[in-house]
Enzyme design. Structure first.
Site, PDB file in Angstrom:
ATOM      1  N   LYS A   1     -10.814  46.699 -25.964  1.00  0.00           N
ATOM      2  CA  LYS A   1      -9.903  46.418 -27.071  1.00  0.00           C
ATOM      3  C   LYS A   1      -9.125  47.688 -27.471  1.00  0.00           C
ATOM      4  CE  LYS A   1     -11.017  42.061 -27.609  1.00  0.00           C
ATOM      5  NZ  LYS A   1     -12.273  41.817 -26.930  1.00  0.00           N
TER       6      LYS A   1
HETATM    7  C1  LIG Z   1     -10.478  35.841 -28.745  1.00  0.00           C
HETATM    8  C2  LIG Z   1     -11.840  36.456 -28.850  1.00  0.00           C
HETATM    9  N1  LIG Z   1     -12.648  36.066 -29.818  1.00  0.00           N
HETATM   10  C3  LIG Z   1     -13.886  36.591 -29.961  1.00  0.00           C
HETATM   11  C4  LIG Z   1     -14.371  37.552 -29.098  1.00  0.00           C
HETATM   12  C5  LIG Z   1     -15.755  38.080 -29.258  1.00  0.00           C
HETATM   13  O1  LIG Z   1     -15.797  39.445 -29.522  1.00  0.00           O
HETATM   14  P1  LIG Z   1     -17.051  40.335 -29.087  1.00  0.00           P
HETATM   15  O2  LIG Z   1     -17.023  40.491 -27.610  1.00  0.00           O
HETATM   16  O3  LIG Z   1     -16.832  41.622 -29.824  1.00  0.00           O
HETATM   17  O4  LIG Z   1     -18.271  39.620 -29.562  1.00  0.00           O
HETATM   18  C6  LIG Z   1     -13.555  37.998 -28.059  1.00  0.00           C
HETATM   19  C7  LIG Z   1     -14.043  39.028 -27.129  1.00  0.00           C
HETATM   20  O5  LIG Z   1     -13.452  39.475 -26.239  1.00  0.00           O
HETATM   21  C8  LIG Z   1     -12.265  37.424 -27.918  1.00  0.00           C
HETATM   22  O6  LIG Z   1     -11.445  37.807 -26.926  1.00  0.00           O
END
Ligand SMILES: Cc1ncc(COP(=O)(O)O)c(C=O)c1O
Length: 403
Positions: free
Chosen positions: A202
């Protein structure tokens, strides 16, 4: 761009030399010496978790976004779960979201025992189509989760107006969109709650980590309790007050982000503007290069949006190519370009098919896009040479398969 067979190069997948010697990943973190130093200092400090770095990171983040509150979590998924809880989602409720997202967006609704209801996306941005979303509202609908696909903000004005009319909570999944702007405002200040992720690929990373921003003090309080077992004060507050007593007031989880991670987050936040500028530069170069390439459709940008470019997903026009998306994908991989595909629509995963009976065909715009999408490498640490390798490889492969 018109390419004749005489100009076609032998693809790496057919034994020709690849565009690059080593694989370029589609995403990668950038960590510098200041980041490392900040983490080391925290490791030597009194607090590894629930300490001063957490509040410092949250305050800096809220100030950057322009919201009253920012509450950190151990991941974007934990942050989504907490937002779903705080919105009051419970068994019997429904929440509307996009099928073209990472599974976590819909899963957080299931964690609360509620039902995710998908609505199709707009053909240009691939974000939740407000009219489709409105058509899915029932008396059971409690929340709507627009997703800022690839970093392009969803149509928040239309979604908020609809949500206001129908009494819904808006939880924006901005895991792709840290730093994006919508009508001159930062993503993070547009919805009732906005969720970010700090996964390594990210815009800023804490290893794993997430954040919810909100202007509502009651929501911020519930989010803080939910991430700490439902306890109404934290260890640092108790230590400062010289008290042992605490109360659990709701059923929460341990979703805390450590001081080690927050120390890294504070450092990374300081580089956000530079990282965003680089991503925007890369996107502009890609778009300029691909606009004229027959068979390639670059992502659209609406006039009200300044995307954050977490991903750069092209769509193939398969009517102009003699290959499937899978063949183009494999050919790019053979050129050592680490392409990816975002996303298998959530309702088509076996779990969702088995549980809800989806068969495919329910969300034609998202499903058609998925069949044609390829995410190209996009990260702020890419060199100009990396970017040109991607441009060359896409033109080489697409030209080979152009009818
Ligand atoms: C659109 C979206 N929502 C939620 C998440 C979940 O985030 P995390 O990987 O930090 O749990 C991601 C992760 O890449 C994502 O791309």
């Amino acid at each position: 761009m018109t390419v004749t067979s005489a100009t076609r190069e032998v693809l790496a997948i057919h034994g020709g030399p690849p565009v690059r010697e080593t694989l370029l990943p589609y995403g990668r973190q950038s960590i510098d010496e200041n980041d490392i130093q900040a983490v080391v200092e925290t490791l030597r400090s009194e607090w590894l978790t629930t300490g001063p770095k957490v509040a410092e990171f949250e305050e800096a983040f809220a100030a950057r976004i322009g919201t009253k509150h920012a509450v950190s979590f151990s991941s974007g998924t934990a942050a989504l779960h907490a937002a779903a809880f705080t919105a009051g989602l419970k068994p019997g409720d429904e929440a509307i979201t996009s099928p073209l997202t990472f599974v976590a967006t819909a899963n957080c609704v299931l964690y609360q025992g509620a039902t995710p209801v998908f609505a199709d996306v707009s053909p240009d941005t691939l974000n939740l189509d407000p009219e489709q979303a409105a058509s899915r509202v029932t008396p059971r609908t409690r929340a709507i989760f627009p997703v800022d696909y690839a970093g392009h903000p969803a149509d928040l004005d239309a979604i908020r107006q609809m949500a206001e009319r129908k009494g819904l909570v808006v939880i924006e999944d901005a895991c792709h969109a840290l730093g994006a702007e919508y009508r001159g405002r930062w993503v993070g200040s547009l919805a009732h709650m906005t969720v970010f992720s700090f996964h390594p690929i990210k815009h800023l990373t804490t290893g794993e980590g997430g954040m919810v921003t909100t202007d509502n003090p009651g929501s911020a309080e519930t989010l803080r309790r939910f991430r700490n077992h439902g306890i109404s004060s934290n260890a640092r507050q108790r230590q400062t007050a010289g008290q042992w007593y605490y109360e659990m007031v709701l059923l929460g989880f341990n979703y805390r982000l450590t001081d080690i991670a927050c120390a890294l987050g504070i450092q990374q936040l300081g580089k956000l503007e530079t990282n965003l500028a680089r991503r925007r530069q890369i996107a502009a170069r890609y778009t300029a290069a691909f606009r004229q390439v027959r068979g390639v459709i670059p992502p659209s940008i609406r006039s009200e949006a300044n995307p954050a470019w977490h991903l750069y997903p092209i769509r193939l026009d398969l009517t102009k190519l003699s290959a499937s998306r899978g063949q183009v994908f494999q050919a790019l991989r053979a050129e050592n370009i680490g392409v990816n595909a975002h996303y298998t629509p959530v309702h088509l995963h076996p779990y969702y098919r088995d549980r809800f009976g989806y068969r495919g065909g329910e969300y034609p715009v998202a499903e058609d896009a998925y069949e044609r999408l390829i995410s190209l490498p996009m990260f702020h640490g890419m060199s100009d040479g990396d970017v040109e390798d991607v441009v060359r490889a896409v033109i080489k492969v697409v030209a080979h398969f152009t009818k």
